[in-house]
Write a protein that holds these residues in place. Sequence first.
Motif, PDB file in Angstrom:
ATOM      1  N   ILE A 114      34.835  56.299  53.727  1.00  0.00           N
ATOM      2  CA  ILE A 114      34.568  55.916  52.344  1.00  0.00           C
ATOM      3  C   ILE A 114      34.346  54.418  52.292  1.00  0.00           C
ATOM      4  O   ILE A 114      35.120  53.637  52.854  1.00  0.00           O
ATOM      5  N   ASP A 115      33.283  53.995  51.613  1.00  0.00           N
ATOM      6  CA  ASP A 115      33.029  52.584  51.340  1.00  0.00           C
ATOM      7  C   ASP A 115      33.466  52.271  49.912  1.00  0.00           C
ATOM      8  O   ASP A 115      33.226  53.060  48.992  1.00  0.00           O
ATOM      9  N   TYR A 116      34.111  51.100  49.726  1.00  0.00           N
ATOM     10  CA  TYR A 116      34.615  50.694  48.418  1.00  0.00           C
ATOM     11  C   TYR A 116      33.860  49.448  47.962  1.00  0.00           C
ATOM     12  O   TYR A 116      33.725  48.489  48.723  1.00  0.00           O
ATOM     13  N   GLU A 117      33.395  49.456  46.703  1.00  0.00           N
ATOM     14  CA  GLU A 117      32.668  48.319  46.151  1.00  0.00           C
ATOM     15  C   GLU A 117      33.381  47.822  44.898  1.00  0.00           C
ATOM     16  O   GLU A 117      33.966  48.610  44.144  1.00  0.00           O
ATOM     17  N   TYR A 118      33.308  46.488  44.662  1.00  0.00           N
ATOM     18  CA  TYR A 118      34.047  45.869  43.571  1.00  0.00           C
ATOM     19  C   TYR A 118      33.122  45.065  42.667  1.00  0.00           C
ATOM     20  O   TYR A 118      32.090  44.556  43.102  1.00  0.00           O
ATOM     21  N   LYS A 119      33.533  44.952  41.406  1.00  0.00           N
ATOM     22  CA  LYS A 119      32.824  44.128  40.432  1.00  0.00           C
ATOM     23  C   LYS A 119      33.875  43.536  39.497  1.00  0.00           C
ATOM     24  O   LYS A 119      34.744  44.251  38.997  1.00  0.00           O
ATOM     25  N   ASP A 120      33.802  42.226  39.269  1.00  0.00           N
ATOM     26  CA  ASP A 120      34.776  41.534  38.411  1.00  0.00           C
ATOM     27  C   ASP A 120      36.205  41.795  38.885  1.00  0.00           C
ATOM     28  O   ASP A 120      37.118  42.023  38.075  1.00  0.00           O
ATOM     29  N   ASN A 121      36.386  41.810  40.207  1.00  0.00           N
ATOM     30  CA  ASN A 121      37.702  41.966  40.826  1.00  0.00           C
ATOM     31  C   ASN A 121      38.328  43.333  40.586  1.00  0.00           C
ATOM     32  O   ASN A 121      39.537  43.505  40.734  1.00  0.00           O
ATOM     33  N   ARG A 122      37.535  44.329  40.238  1.00  0.00           N
ATOM     34  CA  ARG A 122      38.021  45.693  40.049  1.00  0.00           C
ATOM     35  C   ARG A 122      37.202  46.649  40.910  1.00  0.00           C
ATOM     36  O   ARG A 122      36.033  46.393  41.199  1.00  0.00           O
ATOM     37  N   LEU A 123      37.844  47.740  41.306  1.00  0.00           N
ATOM     38  CA  LEU A 123      37.118  48.768  42.038  1.00  0.00           C
ATOM     39  C   LEU A 123      36.032  49.335  41.134  1.00  0.00           C
ATOM     40  O   LEU A 123      36.304  49.834  40.041  1.00  0.00           O
TER      41      LEU A 123
END
Length: 299
Positions: A114-123
């Motif tokens: 699984i790859d995890y991506e973040y935006k504005d310091n949130r998952l």
Amino acid sequence: MKYNFPRTFVAVFAALLALASCSPNDDVPTLPGNENGDDVYLYGWTESDPNQPAGEIRLNKVEYNPNQIISGIVQFVDKTEAGKRYTSEKFIYLDKKLVKRELYDQHDVRIDYIDYEYKDNRLFRTISYGFDANSRWYLSHIDTFQYNASGQLAGNLVFVPGGDSYEAARYVFEYSWVNGNATEMKHYRWEGDQRILTGYFKFLYGGVPNFYGQWFKNNLLAMRYGVPGIDIHYLSHDLCTERVNLHVQAYAADSTHFVYAFDENGLPKTRTETYKSVTQSGTYGWSRRHTFEFRKRVQ
């Protein structure tokens, strides 16, 4: 919303029920029992059926990197490290955030990740891959996450294959919160242009602080996320005591009880999970117990 990919995929849901931390040194939350300066850590936990003492027992051993961050979990088929390895998970971090989780079989062959991506310091998004019978990788599904004004998870959308692209969310999960606890989860399925309610859960609490939140903040959502929605209570302020499935289509009654026992230092000793389903054809149920083991860290 549309995601284009090079070939047709098959939808598979991958369960992630691993315990993991992402906080290096200065951000490591204080474990219960450490108030007097004792540096203890979670060595692992065993799984067993409390109704069958001689039944299957598995050891889940936690591994750490030099910064004392959990880097993996190895599951053995019995309660010792001398037993045969069943599976192993590896966790990869970047800038204090989990960016990849890999699962390996007993032969050390990677079988999903699984790859995890973040935006504005949130998952923001997870992208899950599987390994089929022909030894080929395929993109299983994509999950995107939405938050309310308080920063709590308000919902997630599950995108599954449709030809060579992901045209829309096939599944939708919505969450309600009261006093820091997730109290409801609704599950919808899209059929054509209609959103149909297929599941409705309620979560009950007993006022005991949630130690998962103390141990695994920052990446708690990423590490506890698995079968969508079901594990939302791990993000709550308190420990969940009961998960009730208010079925909209099938069973008459369906609930899971969670009972915790703690030692004199406040560290959790056991977590017993009991499931019961009552239908017109009879009653079905099972129990599972996790027994936690802590050790003092060698300086």
